[in-house]
Design a protein around this motif. Sequence first.
Motif, PDB file in Angstrom:
ATOM      1  N   ARG A   1     -22.320  41.359  16.828  1.00  0.00           N
ATOM      2  CA  ARG A   1     -23.653  42.066  17.260  1.00  0.00           C
ATOM      3  C   ARG A   1     -23.559  42.124  19.520  1.00  0.00           C
ATOM      4  N   LEU A   2     -22.533  43.437  19.704  1.00  0.00           N
ATOM      5  CA  LEU A   2     -22.816  44.070  21.292  1.00  0.00           C
ATOM      6  C   LEU A   2     -24.494  43.950  21.606  1.00  0.00           C
ATOM      7  N   ILE A   3     -24.892  43.331  22.575  1.00  0.00           N
ATOM      8  CA  ILE A   3     -25.936  43.331  23.721  1.00  0.00           C
ATOM      9  C   ILE A   3     -25.369  44.361  24.832  1.00  0.00           C
ATOM     10  N   PHE A   4     -25.852  45.029  25.223  1.00  0.00           N
ATOM     11  CA  PHE A   4     -26.042  45.625  25.943  1.00  0.00           C
ATOM     12  C   PHE A   4     -26.881  45.984  27.446  1.00  0.00           C
ATOM     13  N   THR A   5     -26.814  44.771  28.334  1.00  0.00           N
ATOM     14  CA  THR A   5     -28.204  45.284  28.869  1.00  0.00           C
ATOM     15  C   THR A   5     -28.343  46.469  29.626  1.00  0.00           C
ATOM     16  N   GLN A   6     -29.913  45.950  30.495  1.00  0.00           N
ATOM     17  CA  GLN A   6     -31.030  46.242  30.706  1.00  0.00           C
ATOM     18  C   GLN A   6     -30.527  47.759  31.977  1.00  0.00           C
ATOM     19  N   GLN A   7     -29.771  46.394  32.735  1.00  0.00           N
ATOM     20  CA  GLN A   7     -29.217  47.222  34.194  1.00  0.00           C
ATOM     21  C   GLN A   7     -27.992  48.649  33.075  1.00  0.00           C
ATOM     22  N   LEU A   8     -27.977  48.558  32.414  1.00  0.00           N
ATOM     23  CA  LEU A   8     -26.797  49.807  31.898  1.00  0.00           C
ATOM     24  C   LEU A   8     -28.315  51.230  31.892  1.00  0.00           C
ATOM     25  N   ALA A   9     -29.176  50.460  30.689  1.00  0.00           N
ATOM     26  CA  ALA A   9     -30.028  51.754  30.171  1.00  0.00           C
ATOM     27  C   ALA A   9     -30.412  52.474  31.334  1.00  0.00           C
ATOM     28  N   ARG A  10     -30.341  52.136  33.088  1.00  0.00           N
ATOM     29  CA  ARG A  10     -30.357  53.252  33.709  1.00  0.00           C
ATOM     30  C   ARG A  10     -29.944  54.178  33.796  1.00  0.00           C
ATOM     31  N   PHE A  11     -29.185  54.222  33.356  1.00  0.00           N
ATOM     32  CA  PHE A  11     -28.021  55.316  32.862  1.00  0.00           C
ATOM     33  C   PHE A  11     -27.862  55.913  31.775  1.00  0.00           C
ATOM     34  N   THR A  12     -28.095  55.369  30.454  1.00  0.00           N
ATOM     35  CA  THR A  12     -27.978  56.107  29.632  1.00  0.00           C
ATOM     36  C   THR A  12     -28.134  54.791  27.931  1.00  0.00           C
ATOM     37  N   PRO A  13     -28.616  55.771  27.151  1.00  0.00           N
ATOM     38  CA  PRO A  13     -29.202  54.690  26.569  1.00  0.00           C
ATOM     39  C   PRO A  13     -27.740  53.739  25.907  1.00  0.00           C
ATOM     40  N   VAL A  14     -29.015  52.197  25.560  1.00  0.00           N
ATOM     41  CA  VAL A  14     -28.011  51.559  25.482  1.00  0.00           C
ATOM     42  C   VAL A  14     -27.912  50.441  23.951  1.00  0.00           C
ATOM     43  N   PRO A  15     -27.587  51.045  22.771  1.00  0.00           N
ATOM     44  CA  PRO A  15     -27.393  50.954  21.619  1.00  0.00           C
ATOM     45  C   PRO A  15     -26.382  49.222  21.224  1.00  0.00           C
ATOM     46  N   GLN A  16     -27.475  48.437  20.536  1.00  0.00           N
ATOM     47  CA  GLN A  16     -27.430  47.468  20.132  1.00  0.00           C
ATOM     48  C   GLN A  16     -26.735  47.438  18.570  1.00  0.00           C
ATOM     49  N   VAL A  17     -25.278  47.438  18.591  1.00  0.00           N
ATOM     50  CA  VAL A  17     -24.502  47.106  17.963  1.00  0.00           C
ATOM     51  C   VAL A  17     -23.746  46.542  16.522  1.00  0.00           C
ATOM     52  N   GLU A  18     -23.373  46.337  15.981  1.00  0.00           N
ATOM     53  CA  GLU A  18     -23.154  45.201  15.045  1.00  0.00           C
ATOM     54  C   GLU A  18     -21.926  46.185  14.380  1.00  0.00           C
ATOM     55  N   THR A  19     -21.156  45.132  14.249  1.00  0.00           N
ATOM     56  CA  THR A  19     -19.295  45.481  14.104  1.00  0.00           C
ATOM     57  C   THR A  19     -19.116  44.473  13.617  1.00  0.00           C
ATOM     58  N   ASP A  20     -17.994  44.843  12.515  1.00  0.00           N
ATOM     59  CA  ASP A  20     -17.580  43.526  11.772  1.00  0.00           C
ATOM     60  C   ASP A  20     -15.664  43.918  12.344  1.00  0.00           C
ATOM     61  N   ALA A  21     -15.868  44.207  13.871  1.00  0.00           N
ATOM     62  CA  ALA A  21     -14.179  44.196  15.040  1.00  0.00           C
ATOM     63  C   ALA A  21     -14.638  42.931  15.132  1.00  0.00           C
ATOM     64  N   SER A  22     -12.693  42.513  14.810  1.00  0.00           N
ATOM     65  CA  SER A  22     -12.369  41.271  15.485  1.00  0.00           C
ATOM     66  C   SER A  22     -11.471  40.846  16.247  1.00  0.00           C
ATOM     67  N   ARG A  23     -12.246  42.148  17.308  1.00  0.00           N
ATOM     68  CA  ARG A  23     -11.523  42.278  18.948  1.00  0.00           C
ATOM     69  C   ARG A  23     -12.854  42.911  19.496  1.00  0.00           C
ATOM     70  N   LEU A  24     -12.288  42.575  20.832  1.00  0.00           N
ATOM     71  CA  LEU A  24     -13.149  43.020  21.788  1.00  0.00           C
ATOM     72  C   LEU A  24     -13.452  44.584  21.974  1.00  0.00           C
ATOM     73  N   ARG A  25     -12.710  44.914  21.922  1.00  0.00           N
ATOM     74  CA  ARG A  25     -11.828  46.262  22.529  1.00  0.00           C
ATOM     75  C   ARG A  25     -11.907  46.647  20.998  1.00  0.00           C
ATOM     76  N   ALA A  26     -11.822  46.793  20.440  1.00  0.00           N
ATOM     77  CA  ALA A  26     -12.324  47.700  18.760  1.00  0.00           C
ATOM     78  C   ALA A  26     -13.870  47.274  18.708  1.00  0.00           C
ATOM     79  N   GLY A  27     -14.321  46.285  19.305  1.00  0.00           N
ATOM     80  CA  GLY A  27     -16.145  46.332  18.320  1.00  0.00           C
ATOM     81  C   GLY A  27     -17.196  47.360  19.775  1.00  0.00           C
ATOM     82  N   LEU A  28     -16.593  47.315  21.528  1.00  0.00           N
ATOM     83  CA  LEU A  28     -16.574  48.237  22.039  1.00  0.00           C
ATOM     84  C   LEU A  28     -16.448  49.654  21.528  1.00  0.00           C
TER      85      LEU A  28
END
Length: 89
Positions: A3-30
């Motif tokens: 699960r990737l969680i983006f903090t609310q500081q970024l939400a000032r600029f753009t919607p920040v989805p909470q994402v669930e992914t089956d990625a095995s590496r950070l880049r793929a998750g992002l």
Amino acid sequence: MARLIFTQQLARFTPVPQVETDASRLRAGLDSAFEANPALRGYVLDDQGHLRENVVVFIDGRRSLDRVRLDDPLKPDSTVYVLQALSGG
């Protein structure tokens, strides 16, 4: 799934989805999060695709060490926090 969680500081600029992914590496998750909101990429990564200087990523409570390749491993139950550093004095 990780699960990737983006903090609310970024939400000032753009919607920040909470994402669930089956990625095995950070880049793929992002990349999964950027598919949900392409504008988010510019706030997290620079023009070379590296983590921006003012962004920090924690995976399961530990700071990500690879700011260039973003090759940190993700476990199926990992929690990833993407934070925009605050400045001021």
